[in-house]
Write a protein that holds these residues in place. Sequence first.
Motif, PDB file in Angstrom:
ATOM      1  N   LEU A   1       0.835  -1.198   0.000  1.00  0.00           N
ATOM      2  CA  LEU A   1       0.000   0.000   0.000  1.00  0.00           C
ATOM      3  C   LEU A   1       0.871   1.249   0.000  1.00  0.00           C
ATOM      4  O   LEU A   1       0.650   2.176  -0.780  1.00  0.00           O
ATOM      5  N   ALA A   2       1.873   1.283   0.874  1.00  0.00           N
ATOM      6  CA  ALA A   2       2.762   2.438   0.959  1.00  0.00           C
ATOM      7  C   ALA A   2       3.481   2.670  -0.363  1.00  0.00           C
ATOM      8  O   ALA A   2       3.614   3.812  -0.815  1.00  0.00           O
ATOM      9  N   SER A   3       3.922   1.609  -0.986  1.00  0.00           N
ATOM     10  CA  SER A   3       4.627   1.719  -2.254  1.00  0.00           C
ATOM     11  C   SER A   3       3.735   2.282  -3.342  1.00  0.00           C
ATOM     12  O   SER A   3       4.153   3.144  -4.132  1.00  0.00           O
TER      13      SER A   3
ATOM     14  N   LEU B   1      -6.649  13.209   0.566  1.00  0.00           N
ATOM     15  CA  LEU B   1      -7.031  11.980  -0.136  1.00  0.00           C
ATOM     16  C   LEU B   1      -6.847  10.763   0.772  1.00  0.00           C
ATOM     17  O   LEU B   1      -7.708   9.881   0.830  1.00  0.00           O
ATOM     18  N   LEU B   2      -5.710  10.722   1.482  1.00  0.00           N
ATOM     19  CA  LEU B   2      -5.467   9.608   2.399  1.00  0.00           C
ATOM     20  C   LEU B   2      -6.549   9.529   3.481  1.00  0.00           C
ATOM     21  O   LEU B   2      -7.018   8.432   3.815  1.00  0.00           O
TER      22      LEU B   2
ATOM     23  N   GLU C   1      -5.003   7.257   6.475  1.00  0.00           N
ATOM     24  CA  GLU C   1      -4.171   8.195   7.234  1.00  0.00           C
ATOM     25  C   GLU C   1      -3.248   7.502   8.218  1.00  0.00           C
ATOM     26  O   GLU C   1      -2.186   8.018   8.551  1.00  0.00           O
ATOM     27  N   ALA C   2      -3.608   6.309   8.659  1.00  0.00           N
ATOM     28  CA  ALA C   2      -2.752   5.558   9.579  1.00  0.00           C
ATOM     29  C   ALA C   2      -1.448   5.124   8.910  1.00  0.00           C
ATOM     30  O   ALA C   2      -0.457   4.850   9.588  1.00  0.00           O
ATOM     31  N   ASN C   3      -1.447   5.093   7.585  1.00  0.00           N
ATOM     32  CA  ASN C   3      -0.273   4.670   6.830  1.00  0.00           C
ATOM     33  C   ASN C   3       0.587   5.840   6.361  1.00  0.00           C
ATOM     34  O   ASN C   3       1.504   5.659   5.559  1.00  0.00           O
ATOM     35  N   LEU C   4       0.320   7.034   6.867  1.00  0.00           N
ATOM     36  CA  LEU C   4       1.033   8.228   6.420  1.00  0.00           C
ATOM     37  C   LEU C   4       2.540   8.118   6.639  1.00  0.00           C
ATOM     38  O   LEU C   4       3.332   8.472   5.761  1.00  0.00           O
TER      39      LEU C   4
END
Length: 185
Positions: free
Chosen positions: A6-8, A80-81, A87-90
Amino acid sequence: MQNPRLASRYAKSLIDLVQEKGQLEEVHNDMLFLQQVIKSNRELVLLLKSPIVKADAKQKILDAVLNGRVSGTTQQFIKLLVVKGREANLAEIASEFGHQYNVIKNIATVKITTAVPMEQATLDMIKQKVATGSQTINLEAKVNPELIGGFVLEAADQLYDASVLNELKTLKQQFTKNIYVSDIR
């Protein structure tokens, strides 16, 4: 990382967008700032990960923290996040953005850990020895007195441990696995 795929993907999308707009350096600085804020503020991280706090409240808090400190593109990306519930993956996304930025700019991160601080001339020499071609080296120097002497060098996926501590551990293993003398008392 909790969700590297997801982060990538989010980081790649943001990089593609800012490259088209010519804002790569600006957004990279924003991501570095975000990483600093997240590292220094545990409460913000807990807030972003909280399922109890509503998305609009999270957005208002993020706007208050980041308003005027990051570019409009970065603010829109963060919105958007929040809308997507990511948002937890920011923190992960910001970190992955940095990794992908380094690949684009041909920057390699090399970490060296020594028992005592090194002089700048020595660090510069290490940069020259480690660099390949037109690659730029980002050298991170750390001090760990437990190493006793020597150094530990991490470059890409390689680790070179030339520390006294490692040699002592190896020697200890050899003595405990001595196949010639069993049960010395």
